[in-house]
Scaffold this active site. Sequence first.
Site, PDB file in Angstrom:
ATOM      1  N   HIS A   1       0.793  -1.812  -0.123  1.00  0.00           N
ATOM      2  CA  HIS A   1      -0.129   0.277   0.032  1.00  0.00           C
ATOM      3  C   HIS A   1       0.713   0.944  -0.385  1.00  0.00           C
ATOM      4  O   HIS A   1       1.744   1.271   0.618  1.00  0.00           O
ATOM      5  CB  HIS A   1      -0.548   0.039   1.267  1.00  0.00           C
ATOM      6  CG  HIS A   1      -1.688   1.319   1.545  1.00  0.00           C
ATOM      7  ND1 HIS A   1      -1.907   2.593   1.629  1.00  0.00           N
ATOM      8  CD2 HIS A   1      -3.288   1.242   0.750  1.00  0.00           C
ATOM      9  CE1 HIS A   1      -2.795   2.789   1.466  1.00  0.00           C
ATOM     10  NE2 HIS A   1      -3.823   2.443   0.819  1.00  0.00           N
TER      11      HIS A   1
ATOM     12  N   ASP B   1      -7.820  -4.356  -0.685  1.00  0.00           N
ATOM     13  CA  ASP B   1      -8.666  -4.630  -2.006  1.00  0.00           C
ATOM     14  C   ASP B   1      -8.157  -6.359  -2.463  1.00  0.00           C
ATOM     15  O   ASP B   1      -9.184  -6.839  -2.597  1.00  0.00           O
ATOM     16  CB  ASP B   1      -7.653  -4.023  -2.961  1.00  0.00           C
ATOM     17  CG  ASP B   1      -7.491  -2.467  -2.532  1.00  0.00           C
ATOM     18  OD1 ASP B   1      -8.917  -2.029  -2.393  1.00  0.00           O
ATOM     19  OD2 ASP B   1      -6.958  -1.321  -2.909  1.00  0.00           O
TER      20      ASP B   1
END
Length: 453
Positions: A309, A367
């Site tokens: 991330h 995600d």
Amino acid sequence: MTNKHTLTVTDNATGKSVELPVREGTHGPAAVDISTLYRDMGYFTYDPGFVSTGSCRSAITYIDGEQGVLLYRGYPIEQLAERSSFLEVAFLLLYGELPTHEQLNRFSGVITHHTMINESLKSFYRGFYHDAHPMAIMVGVVGSLSAFYHDSTDIRNPRHREVAAHRLIAKMPTIAAASHKHSVGTPFIYPKNELSYAGNFLRMMFSLPTEDYAVDPVAEKALDLIFILHADHEQNASTSTVRLAGSSGANPFACIASGIAALWGPAHGGANEAVLRMLAQIGEVKNIPSYLAKAKDKNDGFRLMGFGHRVYKNYDPRAKIIREMCHQVLAKLGDANDPMFELALRLEEVALKDDYFVERKLYPNVDFYSGLIYKALGIPTNMFTVMFAIARTVGWVAQWMEMIGEPNQKIGRPRQVYDGSPQRDYQPLEERRSAIIGATEGSFANGELRGTD
């Protein structure tokens, strides 16, 4: 935000110095206040992507990417995910404190009774092609709400702002479900007041007038959890877009539509779609080693989507929470014969043990798991980013309300470092040789002007 000391900046070329205040917040790095730098020194700052720039003050969300911390109004996301509900979190983000039982009941009732959309909007949907992307429909329909709700567009009126916030949070699932129904050609389903926020969406998304529909409690719980985890995430691209649009005095519906447009980008809200595309590319469990090798090769274009991330340099705290729910959903609702689920779980297992990814802290992020949950719930891939928009609407309106309520609020106006042509004189048309210098491609550069639809 306090100012405890200053930072001295000296121009080595001129010897001129300036004292810049250092602003400190509740958590996180202090920020150097450069608002007077141009006035005093004649310099702008240059920070592409705003990776080191604090664009605003905010009391809503705090992220510590190094430690893997996410706080909503000071509350750890882990506690909210375990004990709270999405509407309770929505109240917290909007008003700054967790509600009492009475306040939550009243707030839930207000949201529930705002879920209907104006019947005229059905005609608006019919103006879109049947295969229009649901996000395109979302941008248009949400932007059009200002044409229907004039009584909540005065941004200087606190009550107008509150009503607009309630309407946006309440109507977003209805608008989203209708976007899906339009794309598949089935009738729009009206909301039902006795259902929960997540349950209502599932019913509007999947039910038909010809048969009864029962909301699955596992699906309802999973969706409510995902909404909590996606409700806000500090000054990301879409939230910054909402704030920038709002700084111009635009109405709240237009501001949220701009956030939806920014979220549509594959580098932002489309990441969970990319996870499923990656899994489809890998194909089978036996191919995992070769694709992990490709991911480690800097000269190979393959990337392991859903891992790592930009902000979190540790494990994404949301991923820890959603991982368990993902496994519950797959066990209850996942197709046991769908090889993609087995592939995803095996990839997760292998990557978490691979030294290359562990050393670089490339852990599965939110995600990776949300895309698998959506697939197990039967939500089509083109609706994944729409799901994100439903949840993030709460954060957008909270951030917008915070910004509009600030005293002496100014329009956002970033500056630039100009590196174009120096000042030059106009040449008459007959004296010009080429309008495009150095162009190598494109129909205009090649003298091939063609019209398009």
